[in-house]
Design a protein around this motif. Structure first.
Motif, PDB file in Angstrom:
ATOM      1  N   CYS A  40     -12.595  -0.159   5.860  1.00 41.70           N
ATOM      2  CA  CYS A  40     -13.858  -0.743   6.327  1.00 41.70           C
ATOM      3  C   CYS A  40     -13.775  -2.262   6.262  1.00 41.70           C
ATOM      4  N   LEU A  41     -13.247  -2.774   5.167  1.00 37.08           N
ATOM      5  CA  LEU A  41     -13.141  -4.220   4.981  1.00 37.08           C
ATOM      6  C   LEU A  41     -12.122  -4.855   5.918  1.00 37.08           C
ATOM      7  N   SER A  42     -11.025  -4.147   6.173  1.00 36.14           N
ATOM      8  CA  SER A  42      -9.969  -4.713   7.013  1.00 36.14           C
ATOM      9  C   SER A  42     -10.257  -4.559   8.499  1.00 36.14           C
ATOM     10  N   GLY A  43     -11.196  -3.650   8.839  1.00 36.80           N
ATOM     11  CA  GLY A  43     -11.552  -3.446  10.242  1.00 36.80           C
ATOM     12  C   GLY A  43     -10.540  -2.625  11.014  1.00 36.80           C
ATOM     13  N   ARG A  44      -9.625  -1.994  10.288  1.00 39.16           N
ATOM     14  CA  ARG A  44      -8.628  -1.150  10.951  1.00 39.16           C
ATOM     15  C   ARG A  44      -8.132  -0.107   9.950  1.00 39.16           C
ATOM     16  N   LYS A  45      -7.405   0.884  10.467  1.00 39.03           N
ATOM     17  CA  LYS A  45      -6.892   1.935   9.592  1.00 39.03           C
ATOM     18  C   LYS A  45      -5.631   1.441   8.904  1.00 39.03           C
ATOM     19  N   THR A  46      -5.833   0.657   7.855  1.00 35.50           N
ATOM     20  CA  THR A  46      -4.726   0.033   7.144  1.00 35.50           C
ATOM     21  C   THR A  46      -4.062   1.005   6.179  1.00 35.50           C
ATOM     22  N   VAL A  47      -4.889   1.836   5.502  1.00 39.51           N
ATOM     23  CA  VAL A  47      -4.359   2.788   4.534  1.00 39.51           C
ATOM     24  C   VAL A  47      -4.777   4.201   4.925  1.00 39.51           C
ATOM     25  N   ILE A  48      -4.014   5.172   4.477  1.00 41.09           N
ATOM     26  CA  ILE A  48      -4.274   6.576   4.813  1.00 41.09           C
ATOM     27  C   ILE A  48      -5.479   7.078   4.038  1.00 41.09           C
ATOM     28  N   THR A  49      -6.345   7.828   4.729  1.00 40.84           N
ATOM     29  CA  THR A  49      -7.520   8.408   4.078  1.00 40.84           C
ATOM     30  C   THR A  49      -7.539   9.917   4.313  1.00 40.84           C
ATOM     31  N   GLY A  50      -8.413  10.610   3.580  1.00 41.97           N
ATOM     32  CA  GLY A  50      -8.567  12.048   3.766  1.00 41.97           C
ATOM     33  C   GLY A  50      -9.751  12.541   2.971  1.00 41.97           C
ATOM     34  N   ASP A  51     -10.308  13.699   3.364  1.00 42.50           N
ATOM     35  CA  ASP A  51     -11.489  14.223   2.670  1.00 42.50           C
ATOM     36  C   ASP A  51     -11.094  15.182   1.557  1.00 42.50           C
ATOM     37  N   LYS A  52      -9.956  14.914   0.935  1.00 43.15           N
ATOM     38  CA  LYS A  52      -9.498  15.715  -0.194  1.00 43.15           C
ATOM     39  C   LYS A  52      -8.799  14.789  -1.173  1.00 43.15           C
ATOM     40  N   PRO A  53      -8.698  15.197  -2.458  1.00 44.37           N
ATOM     41  CA  PRO A  53      -8.063  14.328  -3.449  1.00 44.37           C
ATOM     42  C   PRO A  53      -6.546  14.302  -3.290  1.00 44.37           C
ATOM     43  N   GLY A  54      -5.939  13.213  -3.754  1.00 49.76           N
ATOM     44  CA  GLY A  54      -4.486  13.142  -3.780  1.00 49.76           C
ATOM     45  C   GLY A  54      -3.828  12.606  -2.527  1.00 49.76           C
ATOM     46  N   VAL A  55      -4.619  11.998  -1.616  1.00 48.85           N
ATOM     47  CA  VAL A  55      -4.037  11.462  -0.381  1.00 48.85           C
ATOM     48  C   VAL A  55      -3.227  10.199  -0.667  1.00 48.85           C
ATOM     49  N   THR A  56      -3.808   9.290  -1.469  1.00 44.95           N
ATOM     50  CA  THR A  56      -3.080   8.070  -1.843  1.00 44.95           C
ATOM     51  C   THR A  56      -2.176   8.374  -3.031  1.00 44.95           C
ATOM     52  N   LYS A  57      -0.882   8.159  -2.850  1.00 46.29           N
ATOM     53  CA  LYS A  57       0.089   8.485  -3.897  1.00 46.29           C
ATOM     54  C   LYS A  57       0.617   7.250  -4.630  1.00 46.29           C
ATOM     55  N   GLY A  58       0.661   6.116  -3.953  1.00 46.24           N
ATOM     56  CA  GLY A  58       1.200   4.901  -4.562  1.00 46.24           C
ATOM     57  C   GLY A  58       0.317   3.716  -4.272  1.00 46.24           C
ATOM     58  N   LYS A  59       0.713   2.555  -4.768  1.00 51.53           N
ATOM     59  CA  LYS A  59      -0.103   1.359  -4.555  1.00 51.53           C
ATOM     60  C   LYS A  59       0.137   0.797  -3.160  1.00 51.53           C
ATOM     61  N   GLN A  60      -0.910   0.190  -2.585  1.00 54.10           N
ATOM     62  CA  GLN A  60      -0.820  -0.441  -1.268  1.00 54.10           C
ATOM     63  C   GLN A  60      -1.610  -1.749  -1.293  1.00 54.10           C
ATOM     64  N   TRP A  61      -0.945  -2.876  -1.012  1.00 57.80           N
ATOM     65  CA  TRP A  61      -1.637  -4.159  -0.925  1.00 57.80           C
ATOM     66  C   TRP A  61      -2.136  -4.361   0.502  1.00 57.80           C
ATOM     67  N   VAL A  62      -3.367  -4.815   0.635  1.00 56.32           N
ATOM     68  CA  VAL A  62      -3.948  -5.101   1.946  1.00 56.32           C
ATOM     69  C   VAL A  62      -4.567  -6.491   1.914  1.00 56.32           C
ATOM     70  N   ARG A  63      -4.116  -7.374   2.821  1.00 56.05           N
ATOM     71  CA  ARG A  63      -4.674  -8.723   2.892  1.00 56.05           C
ATOM     72  C   ARG A  63      -5.748  -8.783   3.965  1.00 56.05           C
ATOM     73  N   LEU A  64      -6.906  -9.351   3.605  1.00 57.86           N
ATOM     74  CA  LEU A  64      -8.018  -9.485   4.541  1.00 57.86           C
ATOM     75  C   LEU A  64      -8.087 -10.906   5.079  1.00 57.86           C
ATOM     76  N   GLN A  65      -8.743 -11.061   6.225  1.00 61.04           N
ATOM     77  CA  GLN A  65      -8.874 -12.393   6.840  1.00 61.04           C
ATOM     78  C   GLN A  65      -9.659 -13.351   5.955  1.00 61.04           C
ATOM     79  N   SER A  66     -10.530 -12.787   5.114  1.00 55.57           N
ATOM     80  CA  SER A  66     -11.348 -13.618   4.229  1.00 55.57           C
ATOM     81  C   SER A  66     -10.527 -14.268   3.122  1.00 55.57           C
ATOM     82  N   GLY A  67      -9.259 -13.841   2.991  1.00 59.16           N
ATOM     83  CA  GLY A  67      -8.422 -14.402   1.929  1.00 59.16           C
ATOM     84  C   GLY A  67      -8.298 -13.482   0.734  1.00 59.16           C
ATOM     85  N   LEU A  68      -9.059 -12.387   0.744  1.00 59.35           N
ATOM     86  CA  LEU A  68      -8.954 -11.401  -0.325  1.00 59.35           C
ATOM     87  C   LEU A  68      -7.708 -10.552  -0.134  1.00 59.35           C
ATOM     88  N   GLU A  69      -7.088 -10.156  -1.235  1.00 60.25           N
ATOM     89  CA  GLU A  69      -6.015  -9.172  -1.202  1.00 60.25           C
ATOM     90  C   GLU A  69      -6.458  -8.002  -2.065  1.00 60.25           C
TER      91      GLU A  69
END
Length: 283
Positions: free
Chosen positions: A138-167
């Motif tokens: 939602c913050l990045s405005g694109r499908k940057t990371v994988i999502t799902g309606d069940k637990p366990g979709v994200t397995k590892g860490k993922q850094w995402v940089r936003l235009q606002s300067g937030l990471e």
């Protein structure tokens, strides 16, 4: 029924958070608005420590607005930064970004004074299926990371940089090794933080019916067009199965199909806007 679910990747996730919290400036603590108290993970206390923390009440479109107002009062009275959002709605991005901007304002001002230009880093934490990855998208405005309606979709860490300067650092949804309170464990099952495969789906659906009959009997009755007052949980379950036609050959009730439908109705908001707990229930 004893509910426990703490797979190996959660142990690794906690270690990874403990390591990476040293390099972040703030925390985004995501809570499912249908059971906020149950989403406070005891294992996160050490991780959050004294870092600036933004509490994010997510999935508010599925939650009871009266109880969510009480949660907002709780955060306000304690001076805890918070936002209430629906992370699937792109229009909410500004609200979330502003929340992070507020809790990191002093740090950014300090950087500016020193002429330092570097991104502000935030660690996103929460129990499984609370919407962390959806929030980042939602913050990045694109499908940057994988999502799902069940637990366990994200397995590892993922850094995402936003235009606002937030990471933002997305992390796997993590529970804790042992549930001491059966109600907390059950509610985490209702909202999909515990995999359906590791529990007795019929027992979980019956526990959900019991809580709905106690807290939201009118919503339960309206959803299935049945009478629920003075009825046992088993009786209500059977009424739902008959009303919806969840029957096997010979007329026996299809317990698995009916159980899945009851949970699915709740998770998709078809049973109504529901929140099970209040701030005083935080463990």
């Amino acid at each position: 029924m004893t509910i426990q679910w703490f797979p190996g990747h959660m142990t690794k996730a906690l270690r990874m958070m403990e390591e990476n919290v040293k390099v972040v400036d703030a925390i985004g603590y995501v809570l499912d608005a249908r059971a906020p108290a149950c989403c406070f993970n005891p294992s996160f206390k050490k991780i959050v420590g004294n870092k600036p923390c933004l509490f994010i009440l997510n999935k508010c479109d599925l939650a009871d607005p009266v109880k969510i107002d009480k949660w907002c009062q709780f955060f306000k009275q304690r001076g805890l930064p918070y936002v209430k959002v629906v992370a699937t709605a792109s229009a909410e991005a500004g609200k979330i970004a502003n929340g992070f901007a507020e809790i990191t304002a002093d740090l950014r001002a300090k950087y500016k004074t020193k002429g330092i230009f570097k991104p502000v880093r935030c660690l996103i934490i929460g129990v499984p299926n609370c919407g962390k990855s959806t929030l980042i998208n939602c913050l990045s405005g694109r499908k940057t990371v994988i999502t799902g309606d069940k637990p366990g979709v994200t397995k590892g860490k993922q850094w995402v940089r936003l235009q606002s300067g937030l990471e933002l650092l997305d992390t796997p949804g993590t529970l804790w090794p042992k549930f001491e309170d059966e109600n907390i464990a059950a509610r985490l099952c209702y909202i999909g933080s515990v995999k359906d495969d590791v529990v007795d789906i019929y027992e979980v659906s019956c526990m959900l019916i019991r809580e709905l009959a106690e807290q939201y009997p009118e919503k339960l009755a309206e959803r299935y067009n049945i009478e629920v007052n003075n009825c046992s949980v088993e009786n209500i379950f059977n009424k739902i199965a008959l009303k919806r036609g969840f029957l096997l050959r010979g007329g026996d009730i299809d317990y698995e199909r009916c159980s899945k439908a009851i949970l699915d109705d709740f998770r998709k908001g078809k049973t109504g806007k529901i929140t099970f707990d209040l701030p005083e229930e935080i463990k």
